[in-house]
Enzyme design. Sequence first.
Site, PDB file in Angstrom:
ATOM      1  N   ASP A  52      29.798   6.078  34.534  1.00 50.81           N
ATOM      2  CA  ASP A  52      29.358   7.372  35.045  1.00 50.81           C
ATOM      3  C   ASP A  52      29.802   7.442  36.499  1.00 50.81           C
ATOM      4  O   ASP A  52      29.322   6.671  37.336  1.00 50.81           O
ATOM      5  CB  ASP A  52      27.835   7.488  34.946  1.00 50.81           C
ATOM      6  CG  ASP A  52      27.310   8.857  35.375  1.00 50.81           C
ATOM      7  OD1 ASP A  52      28.072   9.621  35.997  1.00 50.81           O
ATOM      8  OD2 ASP A  52      26.129   9.152  35.099  1.00 50.81           O
ATOM      9  N   VAL A  53      30.732   8.335  36.804  1.00 45.78           N
ATOM     10  CA  VAL A  53      31.283   8.382  38.162  1.00 45.78           C
ATOM     11  C   VAL A  53      30.233   8.761  39.203  1.00 45.78           C
ATOM     12  O   VAL A  53      30.453   8.584  40.401  1.00 45.78           O
ATOM     13  CB  VAL A  53      32.491   9.349  38.262  1.00 45.78           C
ATOM     14  CG1 VAL A  53      33.622   8.904  37.359  1.00 45.78           C
ATOM     15  CG2 VAL A  53      32.081  10.791  37.964  1.00 45.78           C
ATOM     16  N   ASN A  99      40.314  11.061  36.276  1.00 46.38           N
ATOM     17  CA  ASN A  99      40.417  12.269  35.458  1.00 46.38           C
ATOM     18  C   ASN A  99      39.067  12.932  35.195  1.00 46.38           C
ATOM     19  O   ASN A  99      39.012  14.124  34.921  1.00 46.38           O
ATOM     20  CB  ASN A  99      41.090  11.911  34.119  1.00 46.38           C
ATOM     21  CG  ASN A  99      40.997  13.028  33.114  1.00 46.38           C
ATOM     22  OD1 ASN A  99      41.628  14.059  33.241  1.00 46.38           O
ATOM     23  ND2 ASN A  99      40.167  12.819  32.081  1.00 46.38           N
ATOM     24  N   TYR A 144      34.038  25.173  41.908  1.00 41.07           N
ATOM     25  CA  TYR A 144      35.049  24.324  41.257  1.00 41.07           C
ATOM     26  C   TYR A 144      36.291  24.227  42.136  1.00 41.07           C
ATOM     27  O   TYR A 144      36.809  23.121  42.380  1.00 41.07           O
ATOM     28  CB  TYR A 144      35.407  24.913  39.892  1.00 41.07           C
ATOM     29  CG  TYR A 144      36.407  24.081  39.118  1.00 41.07           C
ATOM     30  CD1 TYR A 144      36.018  22.887  38.517  1.00 41.07           C
ATOM     31  CD2 TYR A 144      37.729  24.494  38.994  1.00 41.07           C
ATOM     32  CE1 TYR A 144      36.934  22.119  37.808  1.00 41.07           C
ATOM     33  CE2 TYR A 144      38.648  23.729  38.286  1.00 41.07           C
ATOM     34  CZ  TYR A 144      38.240  22.548  37.698  1.00 41.07           C
ATOM     35  OH  TYR A 144      39.161  21.788  37.007  1.00 41.07           O
ATOM     36  N   LYS A 163      37.691  20.593  43.835  1.00 37.39           N
ATOM     37  CA  LYS A 163      39.031  20.080  43.522  1.00 37.39           C
ATOM     38  C   LYS A 163      39.950  20.144  44.740  1.00 37.39           C
ATOM     39  O   LYS A 163      40.779  19.254  44.959  1.00 37.39           O
ATOM     40  CB  LYS A 163      39.634  20.865  42.358  1.00 37.39           C
ATOM     41  CG  LYS A 163      38.952  20.584  41.007  1.00 37.39           C
ATOM     42  CD  LYS A 163      39.148  19.139  40.585  1.00 37.39           C
ATOM     43  CE  LYS A 163      38.696  18.899  39.157  1.00 37.39           C
ATOM     44  NZ  LYS A 163      38.979  17.516  38.704  1.00 37.39           N
ATOM     45  N   THR A 168      41.601  22.266  26.097  1.00 36.34           N
ATOM     46  CA  THR A 168      40.681  21.134  26.024  1.00 36.34           C
ATOM     47  C   THR A 168      39.279  21.671  25.766  1.00 36.34           C
ATOM     48  O   THR A 168      39.062  22.869  25.639  1.00 36.34           O
ATOM     49  CB  THR A 168      40.682  20.333  27.347  1.00 36.34           C
ATOM     50  OG1 THR A 168      40.047  21.133  28.362  1.00 36.34           O
ATOM     51  CG2 THR A 168      42.097  19.984  27.785  1.00 36.34           C
TER      52      THR A 168
END
Length: 268
Positions: free
Chosen positions: A51-52, A78, A143, A147, A178
């Site tokens: 879990d990042v 990723n 978002y 990023k 995805t």
Amino acid sequence: MSKVVLITGGSSGIGKSIGILLVEQGYTVYGTSRNPDKFNDFTAFKLIALDVRNTESIQKAFASIIAAEGRLDVLINNAGVGITGPIEETPDEEIHKAFQTNLYGPIAVMKAVLPQMRAQKSGHIINVTSIAGYMGLPYRGIYSASKGALELVTEAMRMEVKMFGIEIANVAPGDFATNIAAGRYHTPVFDDSPYKEVYENMLEEMNSHVDSGSDPKEMADAVLKIIQTKKPKIHYKVGAFMQKFSIVLKRILPDKMYEKMLMNHYKL
């Protein structure tokens, strides 16, 4: 000797496609998932728990790879999460969660692997960002910000670690087919919201873009080329021509003209 690769968020989508291609090319691949027990029938490559957002989880997963392989040659950051909504109406808790996964998590994973790569005097780190990270998109501002921040962190860290033989690069995908839309946090469309009509239409459009997106194999091919490049570039973009061209336009157009172009595109 087969190079050892760690892919965060490797159980589906872009991460899984990258892992499958790298296995076919002879790499030893470890993918991660917060809950690998959900994927008992997953056989594409090794899938371990990570879990990042949890430093202890990162350290445990990394230690298990070193215990098994003795080295780590490539990290592909990723794991990420989508988030949409008018910023005014997006809960603070969800904003924090998005940054934990999209920015703080990748930084924590890089901090965990750098001592090993430094000892090896070699290593590749590839951070999966987003074309959305090059511009503030309406109703996707959080978002875009998370990023975009990872892009800048990569630029800085790349210069810091180059003397140790470690290469870091960004690869920014556009819309790919995805399951990101299913896992994305959507701020609810409130009946009394001043953004209701516009935001509702935007949600439908965003989801349709993902459903009709490019094949994740394109991202896998791009990542393979980066790994095989001795001196990779800082930034790579993968996606439809107009998505990539939008970054070029942002560089050359006056700010207000670019803003007007985006508002026209999103019918604002």
